[in-house]
Motif scaffolding. Structure first.
Motif, short mmCIF file in Angstrom:
data_model
loop_
_atom_site.label_atom_id
_atom_site.label_comp_id
_atom_site.label_asym_id
_atom_site.label_seq_id
_atom_site.Cartn_x
_atom_site.Cartn_y
_atom_site.Cartn_z
N LEU A 76 0.86 -1.17 0.00
CA LEU A 76 0.00 0.00 0.00
C LEU A 76 0.90 1.23 0.00
O LEU A 76 1.60 1.48 0.98
N THR A 77 0.91 1.95 -1.12
CA THR A 77 1.76 3.13 -1.23
C THR A 77 0.89 4.37 -1.09
O THR A 77 -0.03 4.59 -1.88
N MET A 78 1.19 5.18 -0.08
CA MET A 78 0.41 6.37 0.20
C MET A 78 1.24 7.62 -0.09
O MET A 78 2.34 7.77 0.44
N TYR A 79 0.68 8.50 -0.91
CA TYR A 79 1.36 9.73 -1.29
C TYR A 79 1.21 10.73 -0.16
O TYR A 79 0.18 11.39 -0.01
N ALA A 80 2.23 10.83 0.67
CA ALA A 80 2.14 11.61 1.90
C ALA A 80 2.61 13.06 1.72
O ALA A 80 2.05 13.98 2.33
N PHE A 81 3.64 13.27 0.89
CA PHE A 81 4.19 14.62 0.72
C PHE A 81 5.02 14.63 -0.55
O PHE A 81 5.95 13.84 -0.70
N SER A 82 4.67 15.52 -1.47
CA SER A 82 5.36 15.56 -2.75
C SER A 82 6.50 16.58 -2.73
O SER A 82 6.58 17.44 -1.84
N THR A 83 7.36 16.50 -3.73
CA THR A 83 8.44 17.47 -3.85
C THR A 83 7.88 18.87 -4.11
O THR A 83 8.56 19.86 -3.83
N GLU A 84 6.66 18.95 -4.62
CA GLU A 84 6.02 20.25 -4.87
C GLU A 84 5.35 20.82 -3.61
O GLU A 84 5.07 22.02 -3.55
N ASN A 85 5.09 19.96 -2.64
CA ASN A 85 4.40 20.43 -1.43
C ASN A 85 5.23 21.39 -0.59
O ASN A 85 4.68 22.07 0.30
N ASN A 151 4.02 1.68 2.40
CA ASN A 151 5.06 2.47 1.75
C ASN A 151 4.62 3.93 1.66
O ASN A 151 3.65 4.25 0.97
N PHE A 152 5.31 4.80 2.37
CA PHE A 152 4.99 6.22 2.34
C PHE A 152 5.83 6.91 1.27
O PHE A 152 7.06 6.89 1.32
N ALA A 153 5.16 7.52 0.28
CA ALA A 153 5.84 8.35 -0.70
C ALA A 153 5.98 9.73 -0.07
O ALA A 153 5.03 10.51 0.00
N ARG A 159 8.75 12.90 -11.66
CA ARG A 159 9.64 13.46 -12.68
C ARG A 159 11.09 13.48 -12.19
O ARG A 159 12.02 13.16 -12.93
N LYS A 160 11.27 13.87 -10.93
CA LYS A 160 12.62 13.86 -10.36
C LYS A 160 13.15 12.43 -10.31
O LYS A 160 14.33 12.19 -10.63
N GLU A 161 12.32 11.50 -9.91
CA GLU A 161 12.72 10.10 -9.86
C GLU A 161 13.19 9.60 -11.22
O GLU A 161 14.24 8.95 -11.35
N SER A 213 -0.76 14.07 -10.45
CA SER A 213 0.04 14.94 -9.58
C SER A 213 1.45 14.43 -9.35
O SER A 213 1.95 14.39 -8.22
N ASN A 214 2.09 14.01 -10.43
CA ASN A 214 3.51 13.64 -10.38
C ASN A 214 3.76 12.43 -9.46
O ASN A 214 4.77 12.36 -8.78
N PHE A 215 2.82 11.49 -9.47
CA PHE A 215 2.91 10.31 -8.60
C PHE A 215 3.11 9.05 -9.44
O PHE A 215 2.26 8.69 -10.26
N LEU A 216 4.25 8.41 -9.31
CA LEU A 216 4.53 7.10 -9.92
C LEU A 216 4.17 7.05 -11.40
O LEU A 216 3.52 6.10 -11.88
N LEU A 217 4.61 8.05 -12.15
CA LEU A 217 4.20 8.15 -13.55
C LEU A 217 4.64 6.95 -14.39
O LEU A 217 3.89 6.45 -15.23
N TRP A 218 5.85 6.48 -14.18
CA TRP A 218 6.34 5.30 -14.90
C TRP A 218 5.60 4.04 -14.43
O TRP A 218 5.17 3.21 -15.23
N GLN A 219 5.44 3.92 -13.15
CA GLN A 219 4.89 2.69 -12.56
C GLN A 219 3.39 2.53 -12.82
O GLN A 219 2.86 1.41 -12.80
N LEU A 220 2.68 3.62 -13.06
CA LEU A 220 1.22 3.57 -13.23
C LEU A 220 0.79 3.35 -14.68
O LEU A 220 -0.41 3.45 -14.99
N ALA A 221 1.72 3.00 -15.55
CA ALA A 221 1.41 2.90 -16.98
C ALA A 221 0.19 2.04 -17.27
O ALA A 221 -0.64 2.37 -18.14
#
Length: 257
Positions: A76-85, A151-153, A159-161, A213-221
């Motif tokens: 379970l991956t939870m988007y907790a705080f982005s680089t944009e936040n 898994n806390f993102a 994009r940075k990843e 919102s820039n979350f797991l763009l490659w992985q969510l294909a």
């Protein structure tokens, strides 16, 4: 077999509401990603400061984690705080950075009892020492657990990843560790921060927003996407089950027929 039955009866006891959708436990998504959105708007609707929404959202993390664990979800991956936040007001960012200090001491024992393993995807650089101490302590205490990976993102941006993965891959090519002809999707994935995890089968986003919102763009294909108008603090176990039930009704073709 005993482990499965124990798992099944616990799930049934926890989710017996008449309006709960029926879930096929043999087809539960292995990896679910959640964009936990709408904390601030939830608070505003109630005349509360935005930080009150973040605090209520934190409480919801354990509830949904336990529901996922009961179902047999592996990650379970939870988007907790982005680089944009980091662009948010300083007082709000400071509050968010202190939430791990409150969450883990309160919940870690129950997480350990339920065999949950804590993981972080993101960059430690820039995070306050007290935030890192709380997260790293939880990771250390749960490192031997073999159940659900929570898994806390955190301080994460896709994009940075991807850019950093490409830079590392180029360095390996220049150093002779990797040949250009060898490059394929599997090798590229190995340069992602989630290389040890399967790609998400299902993405859930709360609050009615329809973007990644820039979350797991490659992985969510090829992930299935599910959106709800509910804000994260009001996202219930029943809604979680509805998302999974909808996932199970879909045919995943991966570009085929």
């Amino acid at each position: 077999m005993f482990k499965f039955l124990k798992h099944w009866f616990r799930f049934k006891a926890s989710h017996t509401a008449a309006n709960s959708p029926q879930i096929d436990l043999d087809k539960v998504p292995a990896h679910i990603g959640i964009i936990m959105d709408g904390n601030g708007r939830w608070a505003k609707q109630r005349g509360l400061p935005r930080v009150a929404g973040h605090h209520s959202g934190m409480k919801n993390v354990k509830k949904i984690t336990m529901a996922a664990n009961d179902l047999g979800v592996k990650v379970l991956t939870m988007y907790a705080f982005s680089t944009e936040n980091w662009k948010r007001p300083k007082d709000e960012v400071d509050f968010l950075m202190k939430l791990p200090q409150e969450f883990f001491p309160k919940e870690i024992e129950e997480l350990i009892q339920n065999n949950v393993r804590i993981r972080m995807t993101g960059w430690k650089e820039g995070l306050p020492d007290y935030t890192l101490k709380a997260i790293e302590g939880a990771i250390e205490r749960t490192k031997n657990n073999t159940g659900l990976i929570l898994n806390f993102a955190l301080n994460y941006g896709s994009r940075k990843e991807i850019m950093m993965g490409v830079q590392e891959m180029i360095r390996d090519v220049q150093a002779g560790k990797l040949q250009t002809e060898e490059l394929d999707e599997a090798i590229f994935s190995s340069y992602m921060l989630t290389s040890e995890l399967p790609d998400p089968d299902l993405l859930i986003r709360t609050s009615g927003e329809l973007r990644l919102s820039n979350f797991l763009l490659w992985q969510l294909a090829y992930s299935e996407l599910w959106f709800t108008e509910a804000y994260w603090p009001e996202f219930t176990e029943t809604l979680f089950l509805e998302a999974i039930a909808e996932y199970q009704r879909r045919a995943r073709r991966y570009g085929g027929i």
